[in-house]
Structures are given as structure tokens and as C-alpha cells.
Scaffold this motif. Structure first.
Motif, PDB file in Angstrom:
ATOM      1  N   THR A  60       0.819  -1.212   0.000  1.00  0.00           N
ATOM      2  CA  THR A  60       0.000   0.000   0.000  1.00  0.00           C
ATOM      3  C   THR A  60       0.857   1.267   0.000  1.00  0.00           C
ATOM      4  OG1 THR A  60      -0.085   0.087   2.421  1.00  0.00           O
ATOM      5  CG2 THR A  60      -1.830  -1.162   1.301  1.00  0.00           C
ATOM      6  N   CYS A 102      -5.901  -8.230   1.640  1.00  0.00           N
ATOM      7  CA  CYS A 102      -4.658  -7.924   0.912  1.00  0.00           C
ATOM      8  C   CYS A 102      -3.741  -9.144   0.943  1.00  0.00           C
ATOM      9  CB  CYS A 102      -3.988  -6.700   1.547  1.00  0.00           C
ATOM     10  SG  CYS A 102      -2.742  -5.922   0.496  1.00  0.00           S
ATOM     11  N   CYS A 145      -8.792  -6.449  -4.034  1.00  0.00           N
ATOM     12  CA  CYS A 145      -8.881  -4.985  -3.990  1.00  0.00           C
ATOM     13  C   CYS A 145     -10.318  -4.482  -4.030  1.00  0.00           C
ATOM     14  CB  CYS A 145      -8.075  -4.383  -5.136  1.00  0.00           C
ATOM     15  SG  CYS A 145      -6.300  -4.752  -5.047  1.00  0.00           S
ATOM     16  N   ASN A 146     -11.177  -5.154  -4.804  1.00  0.00           N
ATOM     17  CA  ASN A 146     -12.562  -4.677  -4.931  1.00  0.00           C
ATOM     18  C   ASN A 146     -13.365  -4.876  -3.653  1.00  0.00           C
ATOM     19  OD1 ASN A 146     -12.606  -7.438  -5.148  1.00  0.00           O
ATOM     20  ND2 ASN A 146     -14.121  -7.507  -6.796  1.00  0.00           N
ATOM     21  N   CYS A 160     -11.881  -4.204  -0.646  1.00  0.00           N
ATOM     22  CA  CYS A 160     -11.078  -3.508   0.353  1.00  0.00           C
ATOM     23  C   CYS A 160     -11.639  -2.118   0.654  1.00  0.00           C
ATOM     24  CB  CYS A 160      -9.634  -3.396  -0.134  1.00  0.00           C
ATOM     25  SG  CYS A 160      -8.533  -2.604   1.052  1.00  0.00           S
ATOM     26  N   GLU A 187      -9.338   0.791  -0.704  1.00  0.00           N
ATOM     27  CA  GLU A 187      -8.824   0.651  -2.078  1.00  0.00           C
ATOM     28  C   GLU A 187      -8.487   2.001  -2.709  1.00  0.00           C
ATOM     29  OE1 GLU A 187     -10.016  -1.213  -6.452  1.00  0.00           O
ATOM     30  OE2 GLU A 187     -11.554  -0.953  -4.918  1.00  0.00           O
ATOM     31  N   CYS A 238      -5.180   3.346  -1.086  1.00  0.00           N
ATOM     32  CA  CYS A 238      -3.989   2.506  -1.262  1.00  0.00           C
ATOM     33  C   CYS A 238      -3.218   2.929  -2.507  1.00  0.00           C
ATOM     34  CB  CYS A 238      -4.442   1.053  -1.382  1.00  0.00           C
ATOM     35  SG  CYS A 238      -3.201  -0.072  -2.022  1.00  0.00           S
ATOM     36  N   LYS A 248      -3.686  -2.903  -8.944  1.00  0.00           N
ATOM     37  CA  LYS A 248      -4.895  -3.346  -8.254  1.00  0.00           C
ATOM     38  C   LYS A 248      -5.673  -4.348  -9.092  1.00  0.00           C
ATOM     39  CE  LYS A 248      -5.761   0.592  -5.192  1.00  0.00           C
ATOM     40  NZ  LYS A 248      -4.873   1.665  -5.601  1.00  0.00           N
ATOM     41  N   THR A 249      -6.297  -5.306  -8.403  1.00  0.00           N
ATOM     42  CA  THR A 249      -7.152  -6.283  -9.104  1.00  0.00           C
ATOM     43  C   THR A 249      -8.549  -5.728  -9.203  1.00  0.00           C
ATOM     44  OG1 THR A 249      -7.715  -7.371  -7.015  1.00  0.00           O
ATOM     45  CG2 THR A 249      -5.779  -8.192  -8.180  1.00  0.00           C
TER      46      THR A 249
END
Length: 210
Positions: A148, A187, A194-195, A197, A200, A203, A208-209
Motif C-alpha cells: 500500500t 490484501c 482490492c474490490n 477492500c 482501495e 492505497c 490493483k485487481t
């Protein structure tokens, strides 16, 4: 990462989980010390399965010392490195009895003098049992802090130093737990979620996914 963004991250984590604690099962400082010692290179789930059987039988330095190394092994043999861990726990129990009246000392120096207890374990005990604003950096916290860009460092000691420097006092007692839980469930190492989090958008991880 700037301090304003860090504070927003910590505020969100606090709002989401105001009273975080370890996922290890314990009811007193000694049980916590044993559980954390056993958790090195093992999951909290595997440690809890062992201590849920051990602690009802023996949960004081004297009681576990009386089990002996071989007796203790019977309870913890499902945990990795159980041979060396059993020896360390028995030696630590002897030291607690001889030097500290059977009590867990509220002292970093005294804790780190116990067999099998390093800085990370001492930090967890001081933080979780005694409420010290210490930050124990494990693999999860190391990964989250660097990924992050919250507190970057090439090793766990440097990350700990950075966290102690940049985390405001109001968050220091709990930040250890928030970052571990974030790393353990969201994480994660291979493909962070990520979606899912809550930080997000704050960070600074570039890959990122979705």
C-alpha cells in the motif's frame, strides 16, 4: 504516502473494527505467550486447535512444566516445528517460575530473554496482554505496509520503525491487529481482493485487481 492519507486509512479501519484483537484463543497473558510462541510459521487456526485441548489441562507455567517436553508434545504435535517449540515452552516455563514468580513479565527485555521469544512475540504480548503501543510486524503486516506504501521498508525491523514513526498515537495500540486482518483476508499475497477492500481508493498499490 502522506500523513493525511495514512490517518484516513486508519480511521476507516477503526470505524470498521473498533475493538480488534488477536485471533489466537487465550484468557490470560501466559496463555497468550504460549499461543504466540507456538504460532511461529503456523496458522492461528492450527494453534487454537492445539491450545483448546492443552489449556483446559494446563494453563500455568507450573502445570505445563509438569507435563514435561514429551507430555507437551502430545498436545502440540499437529503444529509445525513442534519438537523445538515444546522444548522452548518448557524452558520458558522454568524461567518464569524461577525468575518471575510464575507471572509473565511486563518487560520487553525479560520477555525476549525467554527461549523461543523474539521481538515480534514480545511485541504481541506487550500489546495484546498489557496494552502497550507496540507494533509486531509479521509477513502480513510487512506485505500490506509495503504494497500500500503506507510504511515501506526492506525488512520487518525497518517497517516496524516506520510504522512507529508515522502512525498517530491514537491508533498505535490497534494498528497491529487491523493490518494483520487486512493482510490475512483482503490484501492476500498472490491476488489481493482490492474490490472488497475498504481502503482501495487510498492505497497506492498500482497493480490493483478488479
Amino acid at each position: 504516502m502522506n500523513n493525511q492519507k495514512r490517518k484516513e486509512i486508519l480511521t476507516r479501519l477503526r470505524d470498521d473494527n473498533p475493538e480488534p484483537t488477536t485471533e489466537l484463543n487465550f484468557s490470560n497473558p501466559f496463555e497468550l505467550l504460549v499461543a504466540v510462541t507456538l504460532s511461529a510459521q503456523a496458522t492461528d487456526v492450527s494453534v487454537n486447535k492445539a491450545t483448546d485441548k492443552l489449556f483446559p489441562v494446563a494453563n500455568t507455567p507450573q502445570a505445563i512444566y509438569d507435563l514435561g517436553v514429551d507430555g507437551l508434545k502430545q498436545y502440540i504435535k499437529t503444529i509445525g516445528l513442534y519438537n523445538s517449540k515444546a522444548e522452548n515452552v518448557i524452558k520458558a516455563c522454568r524461567m518464569l517460575l524461577d525468575l518471575h514468580g510464575g507471572e509473565v513479565p511486563e518487560s520487553r527485555e525479560a520477555l525476549e530473554a525467554l527461549p523461543g521469544v523474539g521481538r515480534k512475540t514480545a511485541n504481541v504480548v506487550l500489546n495484546t496482554a498489557f496494552g502497550w503501543p507496540t507494533i509486531a510486524v509479521d509477513t502480513h503486516i510487512f506485505r500490506v505496509s509495503n504494497r500500500t506504501k503506507f510504511a515501506m521498508g526492506k525488512n520487518v525491523d525497518l517497517v516496524e520503525q516506520k510504522l512507529l514513526k508515522v502512525v498517530p498515537a491514537e491508533f498505535k495500540v490497534d494498528v497491529h491487529h487491523w493490518l494483520i486482518l487486512l493482510g490475512r483476508y483482503i490484501c492476500v499475497a498472490r491476488k489481493p481482493k482490492c474490490n472488497a477492500c475498504i481502503i482501495e481508493d487510498l492505497c497506492e498499490f498500482k497493480e490493483k485487481t478488479s
